[in-house]
Design a protein around this motif. Structure first.
Motif, short mmCIF file in Angstrom:
data_model
loop_
_atom_site.label_atom_id
_atom_site.label_comp_id
_atom_site.label_asym_id
_atom_site.label_seq_id
_atom_site.Cartn_x
_atom_site.Cartn_y
_atom_site.Cartn_z
N LYS A 1 0.83 -1.20 0.00
CA LYS A 1 0.00 0.00 0.00
C LYS A 1 0.87 1.26 0.00
O LYS A 1 0.59 2.22 -0.72
CB LYS A 1 -0.92 -0.02 1.22
CG LYS A 1 -1.95 1.07 1.24
CD LYS A 1 -2.89 0.92 2.41
CE LYS A 1 -3.92 2.02 2.43
NZ LYS A 1 -4.85 1.88 3.55
N ALA A 2 1.93 1.26 0.79
CA ALA A 2 2.83 2.41 0.84
C ALA A 2 3.55 2.60 -0.50
O ALA A 2 3.69 3.75 -0.97
CB ALA A 2 3.86 2.23 1.96
N ARG A 3 3.97 1.50 -1.13
CA ARG A 3 4.65 1.61 -2.43
C ARG A 3 3.71 2.17 -3.49
O ARG A 3 4.09 3.02 -4.30
CB ARG A 3 5.19 0.24 -2.87
CG ARG A 3 6.41 -0.19 -2.09
CD ARG A 3 6.86 -1.58 -2.44
NE ARG A 3 7.12 -1.76 -3.86
CZ ARG A 3 7.24 -2.95 -4.45
NH1 ARG A 3 7.12 -4.05 -3.74
NH2 ARG A 3 7.49 -3.03 -5.74
N ILE A 4 2.46 1.71 -3.49
CA ILE A 4 1.49 2.20 -4.48
C ILE A 4 1.15 3.66 -4.21
O ILE A 4 1.05 4.46 -5.15
CB ILE A 4 0.24 1.30 -4.48
CG1 ILE A 4 0.61 -0.04 -5.12
CG2 ILE A 4 -0.92 1.95 -5.21
CD1 ILE A 4 -0.46 -1.08 -5.11
N GLN A 5 1.00 4.03 -2.94
CA GLN A 5 0.73 5.42 -2.60
C GLN A 5 1.86 6.32 -3.10
O GLN A 5 1.62 7.36 -3.71
CB GLN A 5 0.57 5.57 -1.08
CG GLN A 5 0.36 7.00 -0.61
CD GLN A 5 -0.94 7.58 -1.11
OE1 GLN A 5 -1.95 6.89 -1.16
NE2 GLN A 5 -0.93 8.85 -1.46
N GLN A 6 3.09 5.89 -2.87
CA GLN A 6 4.25 6.65 -3.33
C GLN A 6 4.29 6.73 -4.85
O GLN A 6 4.58 7.77 -5.43
CB GLN A 6 5.53 6.00 -2.80
CG GLN A 6 6.79 6.76 -3.11
CD GLN A 6 8.01 6.04 -2.55
OE1 GLN A 6 7.96 4.86 -2.22
NE2 GLN A 6 9.10 6.76 -2.46
N LEU A 7 3.94 5.64 -5.52
CA LEU A 7 3.95 5.59 -6.98
C LEU A 7 2.88 6.51 -7.58
O LEU A 7 3.12 7.18 -8.59
CB LEU A 7 3.74 4.15 -7.45
CG LEU A 7 3.72 3.89 -8.94
CD1 LEU A 7 5.09 4.16 -9.54
CD2 LEU A 7 3.30 2.46 -9.22
N LEU A 8 1.71 6.57 -6.95
CA LEU A 8 0.59 7.32 -7.52
C LEU A 8 0.57 8.80 -7.13
O LEU A 8 -0.19 9.57 -7.72
CB LEU A 8 -0.74 6.68 -7.11
CG LEU A 8 -1.01 5.29 -7.68
CD1 LEU A 8 -2.30 4.74 -7.12
CD2 LEU A 8 -1.05 5.32 -9.19
N ASP A 9 1.37 9.19 -6.15
CA ASP A 9 1.36 10.59 -5.71
C ASP A 9 1.64 11.55 -6.87
O ASP A 9 2.71 11.52 -7.48
CB ASP A 9 2.40 10.82 -4.60
CG ASP A 9 1.85 10.50 -3.22
OD1 ASP A 9 0.63 10.38 -3.09
OD2 ASP A 9 2.66 10.37 -2.28
N GLY A 10 0.66 12.39 -7.16
CA GLY A 10 0.81 13.42 -8.18
C GLY A 10 0.77 12.91 -9.60
O GLY A 10 1.00 13.67 -10.54
N LYS A 11 0.48 11.62 -9.82
CA LYS A 11 0.51 11.07 -11.18
C LYS A 11 -0.87 10.76 -11.74
O LYS A 11 -0.98 10.27 -12.85
CB LYS A 11 1.38 9.82 -11.19
CG LYS A 11 2.79 10.13 -10.69
CD LYS A 11 3.82 9.27 -11.32
CE LYS A 11 5.20 9.72 -10.88
NZ LYS A 11 5.84 8.82 -10.01
#
Length: 186
Positions: free
Chosen positions: A89-99
């Motif tokens: 969940k943290a990796r996906i959150q980081q990946l999707l931030d601002g994208k």
């Protein structure tokens, strides 16, 4: 006069002997609370446990140990699964931030099947064309459907494939012979 069998046995002493044998086999009467000043009676000859009772006790002890070990292992597995889920969940959150490419002022809706139900994402004409061509994808995150680039959608699929809601295969273009997108189940 004829003596009864009982009388004959009493005279011969056999019946008395049988009664004495029965008394020896019966345990001595236990004194009640009034006789022993409230103390439990002393039992000098405590019967030893039979081998069967000991085996049964060992079996219960082994079963209890096994169940405790299984519970502990299940708790550890659940904790490990929760840790892995938090990391994803943290990796996906980081990946999707601002994208996310979602826009507030859009005029079209793209329907797609996800989780056994028909869902929708709001897009403009250019995004709809790119989504149907496979250049864009839809990712489910935090209860929303986010429009993302093809590369981000691929990365989300690699991390957790369940969160990828829509990614049209660019080879087919996502549209069937009837002109309806392949992913729709009308």
């Amino acid at each position: 006069m004829v003596d009864s069998l009982r009388d004959q046995l009493l005279k011969s002493g056999i019946v008395k002997q049988l009664k004495d044998d029965k008394r020896q086999q019966q345990p001595a009467p236990r004194p009640g609370p009034a006789h022993g000043k409230g103390k439990p009676p002393h039992r000098p000859n405590k019967p030893a446990r039979s081998q069967e009772e000991m085996d049964l006790a060992k079996a219960y002890a082994i079963r209890a140990q096994t169940e405790a070990a299984e519970r502990k292992r299940a708790e550890q597995e659940a904790a490990e699964q929760a840790r892995i889920k938090r990391e994803r969940k943290a990796r996906i959150q980081q990946l999707l931030d601002g994208k996310a490419l979602n826009k507030a002022d859009v005029d079209q809706v793209r329907h797609f099947e996800y989780g056994g139900k028909i869902r929708r994402v709001h897009v403009d004409a250019a995004q709809l064309a790119d989504l149907n061509a496979g250049k864009l994808g839809v990712v489910q995150h935090a209860g929303r459907y986010l429009l993302v680039s093809h590369e981000i959608a691929q990365q989300v699929r690699d991390i957790d494939g369940h969160l990828l809601a829509l990614l049209v295969d660019p080879a087919t273009g996502g549209v069937g012979d009837d002109g309806v997108p392949d992913d729709l189940m009308w």
